[in-house]
Enzyme design. Structure first.
Site, PDB file in Angstrom:
ATOM      1  N   GLU A  79      56.915 -98.790  86.877  1.00 13.69           N
ATOM      2  CA  GLU A  79      57.982 -98.154  86.128  1.00 13.69           C
ATOM      3  C   GLU A  79      57.437 -96.961  85.350  1.00 13.69           C
ATOM      4  O   GLU A  79      56.719 -97.117  84.354  1.00 13.69           O
ATOM      5  CB  GLU A  79      58.626 -99.171  85.169  1.00 13.69           C
ATOM      6  CG  GLU A  79      59.917 -98.710  84.550  1.00 13.69           C
ATOM      7  CD  GLU A  79      60.579 -99.796  83.725  1.00 13.69           C
ATOM      8  OE1 GLU A  79      61.285 -99.454  82.780  1.00 13.69           O
ATOM      9  OE2 GLU A  79      60.377-100.997  84.039  1.00 13.69           O
ATOM     10  N   LYS A 274      59.695-108.380  75.944  1.00 19.62           N
ATOM     11  CA  LYS A 274      59.433-107.823  77.272  1.00 19.62           C
ATOM     12  C   LYS A 274      58.987-106.375  77.158  1.00 19.62           C
ATOM     13  O   LYS A 274      58.103-105.918  77.892  1.00 19.62           O
ATOM     14  CB  LYS A 274      60.679-107.944  78.142  1.00 19.62           C
ATOM     15  CG  LYS A 274      60.464-107.567  79.614  1.00 19.62           C
ATOM     16  CD  LYS A 274      60.773-106.119  79.912  1.00 19.62           C
ATOM     17  CE  LYS A 274      60.598-105.796  81.385  1.00 19.62           C
ATOM     18  NZ  LYS A 274      60.806-104.366  81.688  1.00 19.62           N
ATOM     19  N   ASP A 290      44.242-111.614  83.937  1.00 23.04           N
ATOM     20  CA  ASP A 290      45.267-112.527  84.448  1.00 23.04           C
ATOM     21  C   ASP A 290      46.563-112.361  83.672  1.00 23.04           C
ATOM     22  O   ASP A 290      46.737-112.926  82.592  1.00 23.04           O
ATOM     23  CB  ASP A 290      44.756-113.968  84.335  1.00 23.04           C
ATOM     24  CG  ASP A 290      45.693-114.989  84.966  1.00 23.04           C
ATOM     25  OD1 ASP A 290      46.844-114.637  85.271  1.00 23.04           O
ATOM     26  OD2 ASP A 290      45.260-116.150  85.143  1.00 23.04           O
ATOM     27  N   HIS A 387      65.405 -93.674  80.554  1.00 24.55           N
ATOM     28  CA  HIS A 387      64.979 -94.530  81.659  1.00 24.55           C
ATOM     29  C   HIS A 387      65.473 -93.996  82.997  1.00 24.55           C
ATOM     30  O   HIS A 387      64.717 -93.893  83.966  1.00 24.55           O
ATOM     31  CB  HIS A 387      65.498 -95.949  81.435  1.00 24.55           C
ATOM     32  CG  HIS A 387      65.173 -96.895  82.555  1.00 24.55           C
ATOM     33  ND1 HIS A 387      63.938 -97.477  82.690  1.00 24.55           N
ATOM     34  CD2 HIS A 387      65.918 -97.337  83.596  1.00 24.55           C
ATOM     35  CE1 HIS A 387      63.936 -98.250  83.763  1.00 24.55           C
ATOM     36  NE2 HIS A 387      65.127 -98.183  84.318  1.00 24.55           N
TER      37      HIS A 387
END
Length: 432
Positions: A79, A274, A290, A387
């Site tokens: 993104e 998020k 990880d 965005h």
């Protein structure tokens, strides 16, 4: 059903898949295009049944000032707006004190679950003996780690009565220094399981009717004591570049409202966090760490008080804006893919070869940068304007636009709302 799949060559795997599922010639073509001509054997070792590679963009967000040191941060993410937002925030805060970070703790934990008929109270009476016996039993495993300042920090013996009256958990704390420590912790726990059975058998005169059964030994990705803090702070007047049509004071109040909502409303908190993970995960991936373990640990930490909430807090005091993030990050700069993957190795070199504590702080700064940009957009122009502007290039690529078509579309959508359907219609119109 394809039999013996793991024993086939990569080419044979593709042939079998094509025959079994009627795959197109484009499938094979794309698979072949993404095979690395020189390093494929190395990449094949990173996973099982590898037939090609899935490439992700390796971007860089420059101008990060973290504890008065400048960084260009590598970010692996699909993104583009994430890298752009991080870069913009980094540049803004670089002249306002930068990102102030500190590692609060780097303790990690592992769990040894076992069953025994011996009462918890009796086990507790021998707790110090058990601890010493188990620590001595893994000296050969911990010796190297101890030389680097790590090792076993302590143990707690816990009852697990909700699952079984005879089930117990030995919660072991570790310091793993510059390694994430999963293999080290798991090796210690498995060896300690065997030693625990020996101790019980020897010290409690166990008969066949009083035995110790090891259920499982595994590290925990819940790391509430492996936490880093990141703070940004400036006068409210200095926030004008992000305020849009609002005054700096109004922007600061709107920003605070958004953060306060994330600290009370779970639906909002998940998306708030998020946004933090957009930045953190991108650096985690770039450095060969990880991201699944990081994500699991972060979200458990966000819900540690029984309700999932935001990870940031804000203070507006007179003319001062102070914004703080606390997040658990169990990462490493040695072991795993950190040195094996050529791009992960390059990412760490770009970051000036940080140790694990420094990498925790870099990741937290990347997360803070993205969260700050996201909240600023939400409370001013809205999230979609920026965005979708960044997303336009992806849509144009999807329709295989040439240079002239891209230029016309970019000019058109400078003053028109961007959506997938709107772009599709515009491209169809200019092509007709």
């Amino acid at each position: 059903m394809i039999k013996g799949f793991s024993k086939l060559s990569a080419k044979q795997k593709v042939q079998e898949l094509t025959a079994a599922y009627g795959l197109s010639s484009d499938f094979n073509k794309t698979i072949t295009q993404h095979i690395h001509p020189d390093l494929q054997e190395k990449y094949n070792q990173f996973s099982e049944n590898t037939i090609s590679n899935f490439y992700m963009p390796f971007g860089v967000a420059p101008s990060f000032v973290i504890n008065n040191k400048e960084y260009a941060i590598p970010m692996v993410i699909e993104e583009s707006s994430v890298v752009a937002a991080a870069s913009k925030a980094a540049k803004f805060w670089s002249s306002r004190g930068g990102f102030r970070t500190k590692v609060i703790s780097s303790k990690k934990a592992g769990q040894l679950f076992f069953k025994t008929d011996i009462a918890y109270e009796e086990l507790i009476l021998h707790k110090s003996e058990i601890d010493n016996f188990l620590i001595n039993s893994v000296k050969d495993i911990t010796a190297s780690m101890e030389k680097r300042g790590g090792g076993i920090l302590g143990m707690d013996l816990l009852k697990e009565n909700t699952a079984d009256d005879n089930l117990f958990c030995l919660l072991v704390d570790f310091e793993t220094k510059d390694s994430m420590g999963a293999n080290f912790i798991n090796s210690c726990l498995e060896a300690m399981g065997e030693a625990l059975k020996e101790f019980v058998s020897t010290h409690f005169n166990s008969s066949d009717d009083t035995s110790t059964e090891i259920i499982m030994a595994i590290l925990s990705n819940y790391t509430p004591e492996c936490v880093v803090e990141c703070t940004i702070e400036c006068s409210i007047d200095e926030l004008t570049p992000y305020a849009g049509s609002y005054s700096a004071a109004d922007f600061a109040l709107r920003f605070k409202n958004a953060v306060d909502i994330a600290n009370t409303n779970t639906h909002r908190a998940v998306t708030h966090n998020k946004g933090i993970m957009n930045g953190i995960d991108a650096v985690v991936l770039a450095t060969g760490n990880d991201f699944r373990a990081i994500e699991a640990g972060v979200h458990a930490y966000a819900a540690q008080n029984g309700k999932y909430l935001g990870l940031t807090e804000i203070t507006l005091d007179k003319n001062n804006f102070k914004y703080t993030l606390r997040v658990p990050l169990a990462v490493g700069t040695v072991g795993g893919l950190t040195k094996l993957h050529p791009m992960a190795k390059n990412a760490l070199e770009l970051l000036q070869s940080p140790n694990a504590h420094e990498l925790m702080q870099i990741m937290a700064a990347a997360g803070m940068a993205n969260n700050f940009s996201a909240i600023a957009a939400l409370v001013t122009s809205g999230i979609q304007k920026g965005h979708m502007k960044m997303h336009l290039s992806n849509i144009l690529e999807e329709f295989a636009c040439n240079a002239q078509e891209k230029e016309e579309a970019e000019n058109h959508f400078n003053s028109n709302t961007i959506s997938h359907s709107a772009v599709k219609s515009f491209i169809a119109k200019i092509r007709s």
